[in-house]
Design a protein around this motif. Structure first.
Motif, short mmCIF file in Angstrom:
data_model
loop_
_atom_site.label_atom_id
_atom_site.label_comp_id
_atom_site.label_asym_id
_atom_site.label_seq_id
_atom_site.Cartn_x
_atom_site.Cartn_y
_atom_site.Cartn_z
N GLN A 1 -3.10 1.79 -2.90
CA GLN A 1 -3.81 1.18 -1.77
C GLN A 1 -3.89 -0.34 -1.91
O GLN A 1 -3.74 -1.07 -0.92
CB GLN A 1 -5.20 1.79 -1.60
N LEU A 2 -4.09 -0.85 -3.13
CA LEU A 2 -4.17 -2.29 -3.31
C LEU A 2 -2.81 -2.95 -3.16
O LEU A 2 -2.71 -4.09 -2.68
CB LEU A 2 -4.78 -2.62 -4.67
N SER A 3 -1.75 -2.25 -3.55
CA SER A 3 -0.40 -2.79 -3.37
C SER A 3 -0.08 -2.95 -1.89
O SER A 3 0.48 -3.97 -1.47
CB SER A 3 0.63 -1.88 -4.04
N VAL A 4 -0.41 -1.94 -1.10
CA VAL A 4 -0.17 -2.00 0.35
C VAL A 4 -1.03 -3.10 0.98
O VAL A 4 -0.56 -3.89 1.80
CB VAL A 4 -0.46 -0.64 1.01
N LEU A 5 -2.30 -3.16 0.58
CA LEU A 5 -3.22 -4.16 1.11
C LEU A 5 -2.71 -5.58 0.82
O LEU A 5 -2.63 -6.44 1.71
CB LEU A 5 -4.60 -3.97 0.49
N LEU A 6 -2.34 -5.81 -0.43
CA LEU A 6 -1.88 -7.13 -0.84
C LEU A 6 -0.56 -7.48 -0.17
O LEU A 6 -0.35 -8.63 0.25
CB LEU A 6 -1.73 -7.17 -2.36
N SER A 7 0.32 -6.50 -0.05
CA SER A 7 1.60 -6.72 0.60
C SER A 7 1.41 -7.12 2.07
O SER A 7 2.10 -8.02 2.57
CB SER A 7 2.47 -5.47 0.51
N ASP A 8 0.47 -6.47 2.74
CA ASP A 8 0.18 -6.81 4.14
C ASP A 8 -0.31 -8.25 4.26
O ASP A 8 0.13 -9.01 5.14
CB ASP A 8 -0.87 -5.86 4.71
#
Length: 584
Positions: free
Chosen positions: A207-214
């Motif tokens: 979830q943090l990888s997706v959040l940060l990527s966004d």
């Protein structure tokens, strides 16, 4: 006896005289504070905006600093900043904006709101010049809207990509022989993770990888649009760490040149027709707020309720959302027939599930009487999303952190710590088997653990039902996007958790349309303190905070605030985000 009465009378008279003096001094202070002291901008002014200042949802008034004419007395709220930039767009005295962007104390969502206001300002044809000594990535994300962006020749531009780092204390608790008894619902609900793991779980990493990527993708996209560089190239700059010196930022077209602050101001003077620098009034937001009338005026009223900080049971303050306080504010706006709509502006990572439920209830009642629109700031997740989910419409910024539909509770078992580390033992009596269940001096029994988990699961079910009802979805779907997972505002739109992208201005305009009013003014809550409350209240708070910070230091204060927050969480079912998540 006569001597006693003489002394008593003399003391009494002295006391009366002293009280009269204090009274007239206070009258003088009040008169000074309430007097109309309009700041003059002059005919040639440049508005100065410093991103290093944290512009809160609720403005900070400092009457004592104002009385001494200090430059940094009042701190305007975020919405004041937006309104002041919008006013400057049509103010003939303001010729342009000087944006100080060395660092950025504002979160990703609020930074986007400031950035959008600056983009709107540029449609007037007026200039924006940005400058920083060492420009951070979050400051650059706003500063890159400028016509020209400059950096100190001996400074630099940070272009390394984003990172999130979290601290894990499970090992420390094991050494202290403290057992965190944790109960949670939602595989992504990572608020308790620092206590039960030594590193990120796969779910949290996802979830943090997706959040940060966004968020990083948004920075690349906006920078690419402004600097005419494709996003893949910008990403490669970070991957190769090509921007190591200030000159590198010029070489790769991230900035327009290397200049000192005085040189940038001289360029502004040339832009204004070559006038002398001392003829330009560089007016700060703190001064501009007292120089112009920038608030709407109209017949009807729209209530704007600002809420920031942790959600707690009972009374709150301007930095904590107390359920009792905010129920009263919403109720007051609901029962006022002159108020045609309610806008809730919230910036919170959540908190008490029960407090969120109580505020949700009051907002649901208000929605039956008049339109209710919610505006999300940097973060509106978990309990903050819970209380907002039944609104007529929800607005968020692209990078707003939201979602986190999940709950947890935590109770420490400190028996071994007390017994073996401190040599303290406990004993007592009780009238029922479960009377001491929430004690931290002994472990929970297997039956008590089942009770605690059942309680958390029940509250999670209620949370999902509230969201499903408010968002017109089924509970199964909400569970599939819930499980404590956090989302950006952009993804929340796709998932149906948010209705529209936009800031507080957009939310207010939406509320006005729904209420069918066009001639309106805003009634803002919480209302300002009276003068004496502002003087003594702000002094007491500032003095306490300053004394603690002086003793503990910056890192010590963060540790203290974390411990204080953990203490508040003990035994109370929480709907909140991880309490430390810094994006660098």
């Amino acid at each position: 006896m006569k001597s006693f009465f003489k002394i008593f009378l003399a003391s009494f008279v002295a006391l009366v005289v002293f009280c009269l003096i204090i009274f007239f001094v206070l009258v003088g202070i009040v008169s000074g504070l309430t007097a109309d002291k309009k700041v003059k901008t002059g005919g040639t002014a440049v508005l100065v905006i410093d991103l290093a200042r944290d512009y809160p949802e609720i403005g900070v008034e400092n009457p004592l600093a104002r009385l001494s004419n200090k430059e940094d007395g009042d701190i305007p709220s975020l919405y004041d900043v937006v309104r002041l930039i919008n006013h400057a767009k049509t103010d003939t005295a303001i010729k342009g904006i000087y944006l100080k962007c060395s660092s950025n104390a504002n979160g990703m969502g609020n930074s986007q709101e400031i950035r959008n206001a600056l983009i709107n300002f540029k449609t007037s044809g007026k200039f924006i010049y940005a400058y920083g000594d060492v420009i951070t990535q979050t400051a650059y994300s706003v500063g890159n809207v400028a016509d020209k962006i400059y950096c100190n020749p001996k400074g630099g531009v940070d272009w390394r990509g984003f990172a999130i780092q979290m601290a894990y204390v499970k090992g420390l608790l094991q050494k202290l022989e403290i057992e965190p008894q944790i109960f949670y619902a939602g595989k992504f609900k990572s608020a308790t993770e620092p206590f039960r793991e030594t590193s990120m779980t796969d779910a949290n990493r996802l979830q943090l990888s997706v959040l940060l990527s966004d968020m990083y993708g948004r920075l690349l996209q906006q920078t690419g649009e402004r600097r005419k560089i494709d996003t893949a190239t910008l990403h490669q700059y970070a991957n190769d760490y090509r921007i190591q010196q200030a000159a590198d930022a010029v070489t790769y077209n991230l900035i327009d040149g290397l200049k000192y602050d005085d040189e940038v101001k001289e360029e502004i003077a040339k832009k204004l027709g070559g006038i002398k620098l001392d003829k330009i009034n560089f007016v700060t937001l703190q001064k501009y707020v007292n120089a112009v009338d920038y608030k709407r005026d109209g017949r009807d009223k729209i209530a704007v309720i600002y809420a920031q900080g942790d959600i707690i049971d009972g009374k709150g303050d301007r930095d904590r959302i107390g359920s009792a306080t905010y129920r009263e504010l919403v109720r007051k706006a609901r029962l006022d027939d002159k108020i045609k709509a309610i806008v809730l502006r919230i910036n919170s990572g959540g908190g008490s599930a029960l407090a969120s439920e109580n505020i949700w209830r009051e907002l649901s009642l208000a929605r039956k009487a008049k339109p209710v629109v919610v505006s999300f700031g940097d973060v509106a997740a978990s309990g903050a999303y819970y209380l907002s989910c039944n609104a007529d419409s929800i607005f968020a910024q692209t990078n707003t952190i939201t979602g986190s539909i999940g709950v947890f509770t935590m109770l420490p078992n400190m028996q071994k710590f007390f017994n073996e580390k401190l040599g303290i033992t406990f004993d007592g009596v009780k009238t029922a088997p479960q009377a001491d269940m929430l004690s931290a001096t002994k472990p929970l029994t297997p039956a008590q653990r089942i009770y605690m988990q059942n309680s958390v699961d029940s509250i999670y079910l209620t949370f999902k039902q509230r969201v499903a009802e408010g968002r017109k979805k089924n509970v199964g779907y909400i569970d599939s996007i819930g499980q404590g997972r956090v989302w950006t505002g952009a993804r929340a739109i796709e998932l149906g958790l948010v209705d529209r992208l936009g800031g507080l201005d957009d939310a207010i305009a939406c509320a006005a349309r729904m209420a069918k009013v066009s001639d309106y003014r805003l009634r803002e809550y919480p209302e300002p303190h009276n003068v004496l409350e502002m003087i003594f209240g702000s002094y007491e708070k500032d003095a306490t905070h300053s004394a603690m910070k002086a003793e503990l230091g910056e890192d010590g204060m963060k540790t203290y605030q974390t411990i204080k927050r953990v203490k508040q969480m003990m035994g109370v079912t929480q709907a909140r985000l991880p309490f430390e998540m810094t994006i660098e």
